[in-house]
Scaffold this active site. Structure first.
Site, PDB file in Angstrom:
ATOM      1  N   HIS A 179       0.871  -1.190   0.000  1.00  0.00           N
ATOM      2  CA  HIS A 179       0.000   0.000   0.000  1.00  0.00           C
ATOM      3  C   HIS A 179       0.910   1.244   0.000  1.00  0.00           C
ATOM      4  O   HIS A 179       1.649   1.463  -0.943  1.00  0.00           O
ATOM      5  CB  HIS A 179      -0.940  -0.107   1.209  1.00  0.00           C
ATOM      6  CG  HIS A 179      -2.024   0.924   1.280  1.00  0.00           C
ATOM      7  ND1 HIS A 179      -2.506   1.596   0.182  1.00  0.00           N
ATOM      8  CD2 HIS A 179      -2.739   1.418   2.338  1.00  0.00           C
ATOM      9  CE1 HIS A 179      -3.458   2.440   0.557  1.00  0.00           C
ATOM     10  NE2 HIS A 179      -3.609   2.356   1.864  1.00  0.00           N
ATOM     11  N   HIS A 192      -2.578  -2.237  -9.689  1.00  0.00           N
ATOM     12  CA  HIS A 192      -3.520  -1.636  -8.743  1.00  0.00           C
ATOM     13  C   HIS A 192      -4.643  -2.613  -8.438  1.00  0.00           C
ATOM     14  O   HIS A 192      -5.006  -3.426  -9.292  1.00  0.00           O
ATOM     15  CB  HIS A 192      -4.107  -0.329  -9.307  1.00  0.00           C
ATOM     16  CG  HIS A 192      -4.695   0.529  -8.234  1.00  0.00           C
ATOM     17  ND1 HIS A 192      -5.984   0.401  -7.815  1.00  0.00           N
ATOM     18  CD2 HIS A 192      -4.136   1.491  -7.458  1.00  0.00           C
ATOM     19  CE1 HIS A 192      -6.212   1.264  -6.833  1.00  0.00           C
ATOM     20  NE2 HIS A 192      -5.098   1.938  -6.586  1.00  0.00           N
ATOM     21  N   ARG A 236      -3.387  10.109 -11.214  1.00  0.00           N
ATOM     22  CA  ARG A 236      -2.491  10.824 -10.297  1.00  0.00           C
ATOM     23  C   ARG A 236      -1.056  10.766 -10.816  1.00  0.00           C
ATOM     24  O   ARG A 236      -0.283  11.698 -10.654  1.00  0.00           O
ATOM     25  CB  ARG A 236      -2.576  10.200  -8.888  1.00  0.00           C
ATOM     26  CG  ARG A 236      -3.968  10.271  -8.292  1.00  0.00           C
ATOM     27  CD  ARG A 236      -4.081   9.479  -7.006  1.00  0.00           C
ATOM     28  NE  ARG A 236      -3.873   8.045  -7.199  1.00  0.00           N
ATOM     29  CZ  ARG A 236      -3.889   7.143  -6.233  1.00  0.00           C
ATOM     30  NH1 ARG A 236      -4.109   7.524  -4.989  1.00  0.00           N
ATOM     31  NH2 ARG A 236      -3.699   5.869  -6.483  1.00  0.00           N
ATOM     32  N   ASP A 247       2.495   5.874  -7.151  1.00  0.00           N
ATOM     33  CA  ASP A 247       3.779   5.767  -6.461  1.00  0.00           C
ATOM     34  C   ASP A 247       4.959   5.667  -7.427  1.00  0.00           C
ATOM     35  O   ASP A 247       6.110   5.841  -7.023  1.00  0.00           O
ATOM     36  CB  ASP A 247       3.768   4.543  -5.539  1.00  0.00           C
ATOM     37  CG  ASP A 247       2.729   4.705  -4.454  1.00  0.00           C
ATOM     38  OD1 ASP A 247       2.633   5.809  -3.916  1.00  0.00           O
ATOM     39  OD2 ASP A 247       2.012   3.743  -4.173  1.00  0.00           O
TER      40      ASP A 247
HETATM   41  N1  AMX Z   1       4.791  -6.675  -9.947  1.00  0.00           N
HETATM   42  C1  AMX Z   1       4.772  -8.019  -9.916  1.00  0.00           C
HETATM   43  N2  AMX Z   1       3.653  -8.755  -9.783  1.00  0.00           N
HETATM   44  C2  AMX Z   1       2.497  -8.090  -9.718  1.00  0.00           C
HETATM   45  C3  AMX Z   1       2.431  -6.677  -9.792  1.00  0.00           C
HETATM   46  C4  AMX Z   1       3.643  -5.969  -9.890  1.00  0.00           C
HETATM   47  N3  AMX Z   1       3.693  -4.643  -9.915  1.00  0.00           N
HETATM   48  N4  AMX Z   1       1.126  -6.301  -9.693  1.00  0.00           N
HETATM   49  C5  AMX Z   1       0.409  -7.448  -9.575  1.00  0.00           C
HETATM   50  N5  AMX Z   1       1.227  -8.515  -9.572  1.00  0.00           N
HETATM   51  C6  AMX Z   1       0.871  -9.913  -9.384  1.00  0.00           C
HETATM   52  C7  AMX Z   1       0.265 -10.113  -8.000  1.00  0.00           C
HETATM   53  O1  AMX Z   1       1.297 -10.224  -7.014  1.00  0.00           O
HETATM   54  C8  AMX Z   1      -0.551 -11.360  -8.179  1.00  0.00           C
HETATM   55  O2  AMX Z   1       0.330 -12.448  -8.176  1.00  0.00           O
HETATM   56  P1  AMX Z   1      -0.061 -13.843  -7.451  1.00  0.00           P
HETATM   57  O3  AMX Z   1      -1.342 -14.266  -8.116  1.00  0.00           O
HETATM   58  O4  AMX Z   1       1.103 -14.724  -7.748  1.00  0.00           O
HETATM   59  O5  AMX Z   1      -0.251 -13.544  -6.014  1.00  0.00           O
HETATM   60  C9  AMX Z   1      -1.078 -11.192  -9.607  1.00  0.00           C
HETATM   61  O6  AMX Z   1      -0.173 -10.293 -10.264  1.00  0.00           O
HETATM   62  C10 AMX Z   1      -2.485 -10.648  -9.708  1.00  0.00           C
HETATM   63  O7  AMX Z   1      -2.531  -9.428  -8.981  1.00  0.00           O
HETATM   64  P2  AMX Z   1      -3.602  -8.291  -9.350  1.00  0.00           P
HETATM   65  O8  AMX Z   1      -4.967  -8.865  -9.173  1.00  0.00           O
HETATM   66  O9  AMX Z   1      -3.261  -7.685 -10.658  1.00  0.00           O
HETATM   67  O10 AMX Z   1      -3.281  -7.194  -8.246  1.00  0.00           O
HETATM   68  P3  AMX Z   1      -3.751  -7.186  -6.730  1.00  0.00           P
HETATM   69  O11 AMX Z   1      -5.075  -6.509  -6.674  1.00  0.00           O
HETATM   70  O12 AMX Z   1      -3.637  -8.526  -6.091  1.00  0.00           O
HETATM   71  O13 AMX Z   1      -2.634  -6.262  -6.092  1.00  0.00           O
HETATM   72  C11 AMX Z   1      -1.180  -4.398  -5.919  1.00  0.00           C
HETATM   73  C12 AMX Z   1      -2.576  -4.892  -6.339  1.00  0.00           C
HETATM   74  C13 AMX Z   1      -1.138  -2.871  -6.008  1.00  0.00           C
HETATM   75  C14 AMX Z   1      -0.931  -4.823  -4.450  1.00  0.00           C
HETATM   76  C15 AMX Z   1      -0.128  -5.047  -6.855  1.00  0.00           C
HETATM   77  O14 AMX Z   1      -0.342  -4.592  -8.176  1.00  0.00           O
HETATM   78  C16 AMX Z   1       1.294  -4.767  -6.433  1.00  0.00           C
HETATM   79  O15 AMX Z   1       1.846  -5.491  -5.593  1.00  0.00           O
HETATM   80  N6  AMX Z   1       1.939  -3.685  -7.006  1.00  0.00           N
HETATM   81  C17 AMX Z   1       3.250  -3.275  -6.602  1.00  0.00           C
HETATM   82  C18 AMX Z   1       3.186  -2.509  -5.299  1.00  0.00           C
HETATM   83  C19 AMX Z   1       2.539  -1.148  -5.496  1.00  0.00           C
HETATM   84  O16 AMX Z   1       2.885  -0.412  -6.399  1.00  0.00           O
HETATM   85  N7  AMX Z   1       1.616  -0.804  -4.595  1.00  0.00           N
HETATM   86  C20 AMX Z   1       0.998   0.541  -4.595  1.00  0.00           C
HETATM   87  C21 AMX Z   1      -0.463   0.524  -4.932  1.00  0.00           C
HETATM   88  C22 AMX Z   1      -1.039   1.932  -4.825  1.00  0.00           C
HETATM   89  C23 AMX Z   1      -1.107   2.357  -3.394  1.00  0.00           C
HETATM   90  O17 AMX Z   1      -1.846   1.802  -2.599  1.00  0.00           O
HETATM   91  N8  AMX Z   1      -0.334   3.312  -3.023  1.00  0.00           N
END
Ligand code: AMX
Length: 438
Positions: A274, A321, A330, A376
């Site tokens: 997050h 996301h 943003r 971010d």
């Molecule tokens: N890098 C690598 N793998 C990723 C990814 C990324 N940036 N985004 C998603 N994935 C992976 C997930 O880990 C998940 O893998 P799994 O099935 O093996 O567990 C798969 O893709 C499906 O995920 P999703 O449904 O697309 O995303 P989510 O809703 O589960 O998660 C988020 C969303 C933001 C946690 C994820 O995209 C992520 O970890 N991003 C990187 C961290 C980040 O930038 N967070 C900031 C979000 C904005 C905020 O709150 N500030």
């Protein structure tokens, strides 16, 4: 405060009959079914929360009270005739009242916030005693908890004289104080950790965000004040289901006061999936930049970096996301600011190259639902350009901003008389017994 209270009350009087009719006449209408995947998938997509202040569209991003962030940035009052950035404290007013404040209203709000900004000695002593290597988010959460004895909601609840219909008045009172106090608290943590406790006094002539930038003391330019204003305006709210907003709401639903509730929200914001992602993202960019020897990367080189990150089992911070399904608006607004102010900054160039290289790599995994950058991916790059390069501190700036959305949402939750939250959980065995295996 009286003006703000009056406006909120008038809006609530308009909304109350609609809310009552919904409950009475449509209480049993369905908003969709809950699937097994929703249940085991972090409750994604289940419409089970009311959050009045903002609504997120997967394609166009967040709207504060119906207004896109581009519209907010244009329409909200500015700090000066030359600034192009909508003031975050004006977005607080908007989230609370559904109205764009006038310049005079924002000025009055700022005067009120300055009046409430003093930290009690018990808080400054506690913060000054914390070890420098304690994460700034942990310090912020502790600082907010240390302010809890000042809560007007808590005092009035305890005295037994507060009517249910007045809960929101005291939550609003506390919210104004919390928003006023969080910036000097956050600045104090910053100066303790990185500048040996040499604090910079507040400047009461400045707006809320401009004064926060001033107290951080890393850059005196108007541009740094402007990027701080923009950052705080853009991060203020992202509807009710994200971890920080939902945690604040959940804890508040037990009638815990705003300090207890937002401190809990801050703990959620401190997680790397997050709010901590902005810190992780800048670290990733800096590391990539250093490994490339500071030269401008090719898309092929960045593609390899991204693949290596995935192969090592890590996520690529700043991309993806939970709800958004295209590039975060943003991100785009920050990109416009960066392009206008520091187009040649090496990290900005690198972030731009990532925008081209990383989405195809994520798409190729076949599982990432949104391969595009989120807010971010660029916020740290913007901050470091103006010497705020202490990335461990970044999530604190996010928390200062998010207080606006979480607090205005809390005021509205109490106004609507929302009950204590208690979703139903089930066991895996229960699921096994309830699905059709035939
Ligand atoms: N890098 C690598 N793998 C990723 C990814 C990324 N940036 N985004 C998603 N994935 C992976 C997930 O880990 C998940 O893998 P799994 O099935 O093996 O567990 C798969 O893709 C499906 O995920 P999703 O449904 O697309 O995303 P989510 O809703 O589960 O998660 C988020 C969303 C933001 C946690 C994820 O995209 C992520 O970890 N991003 C990187 C961290 C980040 O930038 N967070 C900031 C979000 C904005 C905020 O709150 N500030």
């Amino acid at each position: 405060v009286a003006t703000l209270q009056g406006k909120i009350k008038a809006l609530a009087e308009k909304k109350a009959p609609i809310f009552q009719r919904l409950k009475k006449e449509h209480g049993d209408d369905s908003l969709g079914e809950v699937t097994v995947n929703m249940c085991i998938g972090g409750a994604r997509g289940i419409k089970c929360l009311v959050s009045e202040t903002s609504l997120l569209d997967p394609m166009e991003g967040i709207r504060y009270r119906g207004r896109t962030l581009e519209e907010c940035n244009q329409q909200l009052p500015k700090a000066s005739a030359t600034s192009k950035v909508g003031l975050p404290e004006a977005s607080f007013w908007l989230l609370l009242t559904d109205e764009i404040p006038t310049d005079a209203e924002v000025k009055a709000l700022n005067e009120e916030l300055h009046k409430r900004a003093t930290l009690p000695e018990s808080t400054t002593k506690l913060i000054d005693s914390l070890p420098k290597d304690m994460h700034p988010m942990t310090q912020l959460s502790m600082g907010l908890l240390s302010l809890q004895p000042t809560s007007s909601f808590q005092k009035n609840y305890r005295s037994g004289t507060m009517k249910k219909t007045d809960y929101w008045v005291h939550v609003l009172d506390d919210s104004l104080s919390l928003v006023a106090q969080i910036s000097p608290l956050a600045a104090r943590i910053f100066r303790n950790v990185y500048f040996d406790g040499k604090h910079i006094p507040a400047d009461p002539s400045l707006d809320w965000a401009g004064n926060y930038a001033h107290m951080l003391g890393v850059n005196n330019s108007e541009a740094f004040k402007d990027i701080t204003r923009l950052y705080l305006m853009l991060h203020a709210d992202h509807e009710g289901g994200n971890v920080s907003a939902h945690t604040t709401h959940l804890v508040g639903s037990a009638l815990s006061d705003p300090y207890l509730s937002y401190s809990a929200g801050v703990n959620g914001l401190a997680g790397p999936l997050h709010g901590l992602a902005n810190q992780e993202c800048l670290r990733w960019l800096k590391n990539t930049h250093a490994t490339l020897g500071g030269k401008e990367p090719t898309i092929d080189e960045l593609t390899k970096f991204a693949k290596d990150t995935l192969a090592s089992g890590k996520v690529i911070p700043g991309f993806g996301h939970g709800v958004l399904r295209k590039t975060d608006p943003r991100y785009m607004i920050q990109r416009d600011f960066a392009e206008a102010n520091f187009p040649d900054d090496p990290l900005f160039k690198l972030a731009n190259a990532c925008y081209k290289a990383i989405p195809p790599v994520l798409e190729a995994t076949g599982k990432v639902k949104n391969p595009w950058p989120n807010v971010d991916a660029l916020s740290g790059t913007c901050m470091q350009y103006y010497n705020l390069d202490q990335e461990d501190y970044y999530t604190v700036v996010f928390a200062v901003s998010r207080s606006l959305g979480c607090m205005s949402n809390m005021v509205w939750s109490r106004l609507m008389g929302l009950p204590i939250e208690r979703p139903k959980s089930v066991t895996v065995d229960w699921l096994v017994n309830h699905v059709d295996w035939s």
